[in-house]
Enzyme design. Structure first.
Site, PDB file in Angstrom:
ATOM      1  N   TYR A 165       0.828  -1.208   0.000  1.00 36.47           N
ATOM      2  CA  TYR A 165       0.000   0.000   0.000  1.00 36.47           C
ATOM      3  C   TYR A 165       0.857   1.250   0.000  1.00 36.47           C
ATOM      4  O   TYR A 165       0.727   2.125  -0.875  1.00 36.47           O
ATOM      5  CB  TYR A 165      -0.936   0.007   1.205  1.00 36.47           C
ATOM      6  N   LYS A 169       1.469   4.306  -2.860  1.00 37.98           N
ATOM      7  CA  LYS A 169       1.202   5.722  -2.584  1.00 37.98           C
ATOM      8  C   LYS A 169       2.463   6.550  -2.788  1.00 37.98           C
ATOM      9  O   LYS A 169       2.401   7.681  -3.300  1.00 37.98           O
ATOM     10  CB  LYS A 169       0.653   5.904  -1.166  1.00 37.98           C
TER      11      LYS A 169
END
Length: 359
Positions: A165, A169
């Site tokens: 994740y 990002k």
């Protein structure tokens, strides 16, 4: 001002939409794919406003995004659409790469073409505001590991993401800044700490604990629960994001935090304490706490230095952790139907009944 918000049916996105419609005279175009965490029921109180528009569009669909930009002619983009749950990224990283990296690239390219064709006055006023996370910085020393004053994440902190994740990002942050430098697209990046508050999908820590506690289920804590997070009330974050998109200069970066460093176990104990007060039962809720195996690559501490945004733009959080958490617990106790709809999937039926029939 017309603001196009991607991911406006999500947790933070819906808070931003509600803030703009309720607290300003600006117009919102909400672009959302409506994945499992996108819930238009979170926007029912503002959905009838003439200043609110919804487009069921995937940010990976460049043609559809271009059509929305041309149709609505926004003055700013607030890009919140993202896959954001760390556990899901560990078991299924491909979707995170697709949405967070490919989706951001696709959106940037569509916005670059749109912005390039604007009249000079509108072109200079345009902003592309990318909303990111403090997890891109990796983790910080824990009090167990060093003595004295502990460091904080600043806008100059190096990137060292730990999970699929956070790495996706981080990639999206780099893409946004590259489009700013190479193509002169007027971009702004903000990185926030852990958000909490109403309308949070009940897979994240605080709503999960509330939901499990009320259902009499175990309250799972990773490892020893000594991981430290800086907690930011979502409505404070929404105010910060709106302040940034209205006031920040192109090329700027701001870290947004709540000044509330808490161990996960202490957060859970506080939720249990509030539930004991507001929804008492024969035994204390803390008796339901259970410790489970820690997740792979779990960062031990995040903490934000938010002094730059306060100095430059005059923003600071209005809620303390205590006031914000009490509001959050009370909201979940008073909105059991919203929670039930999310857990059962019935909110998808709500969308069909309340949106698609009007489309």
């Amino acid at each position: 001002m017309k603001i196009l918000i991607t991911g406006g049916a999500g947790f933070i996105g819906s808070a931003v939409v509600r803030h703009v419609i309720d607290q300003t005279d600006d117009e919102v175009i909400n672009v959302d794919k409506l994945t499992y965490a996108g819930n238009l029921e979170s926007l029912k109180d503002v959905s009838q406003s003439s200043r609110y528009h919804f487009q069921h569009v995937d940010i990976c669909d460049g043609q559809a995004i271009t059509q929305v930009l041309n149709d609505y002619q926004p003055d700013a983009i607030m890009h919140l659409a993202a896959e954001s749950h760390v556990d899901r990224s560990i078991t299924g990283p491909a979707e995170f790469v697709q949405t967070n990296v490919v989706g951001t690239y696709t959106l940037l390219e569509a916005c670059r073409q749109y912005w390039s064709a604007l009249p000079e006055e509108r072109k200079s006023a345009f902003r592309f505001h990318h909303i990111s996370t403090d997890e891109v910085y990796g983790d910080l020393p824990h009090p167990d590991e060093m003595e004295g004053e502990l460091p904080l994440f600043t806008e100059e902190s190096s990137y060292a993401p730990s999970s699929p994740y956070s790495s996706t990002k981080a990639a999206s942050d780099h893409l946004v800044r590259a489009w700013g430098r190479t193509y002169k697209l007027p971009v702004i990046v903000t990185n926030c700490s852990n958000n909490y508050g109403p309308y949070h999908f009940p897979e994240k820590l605080i709503p999960l604990i509330i939901s499990n506690a009320l259902a009499g289920k175990p309250l799972p804590i990773y490892g020893k629960g000594d991981q430290i997070r800086d907690w930011l009330y979502v409505e404070d974050h929404a105010r910060a994001l709106y302040t940034v998109v209205k006031q920040a200069q192109p090329g700027s970066t701001y870290n947004i935090g709540g000044h509330n460093e808490k161990k996960n176990i202490d957060v859970v104990l506080k939720v249990c304490e509030l539930l004991d007060e507001l929804r008492p039962k024969t035994t204390p809720y803390r008796d339901q706490i259970t410790y489970v195996q820690d997740r792979p690559g779990h960062d031990r501490r995040y903490a934000i230095d938010a002094s730059k945004i306060e100095k430059d733009l005059g923003w600071k959080p209005q809620e303390t952790f205590e006031t914000g958490l009490k509001k959050t617990v009370e909201w979940y106790l008073n909105n059991a139907q919203w929670v039930e709809h999310v857990q059962s999937g019935a909110y998808q039926n709500w969308i069909k009944e309340n949106y698609e029939k009007r489309s």
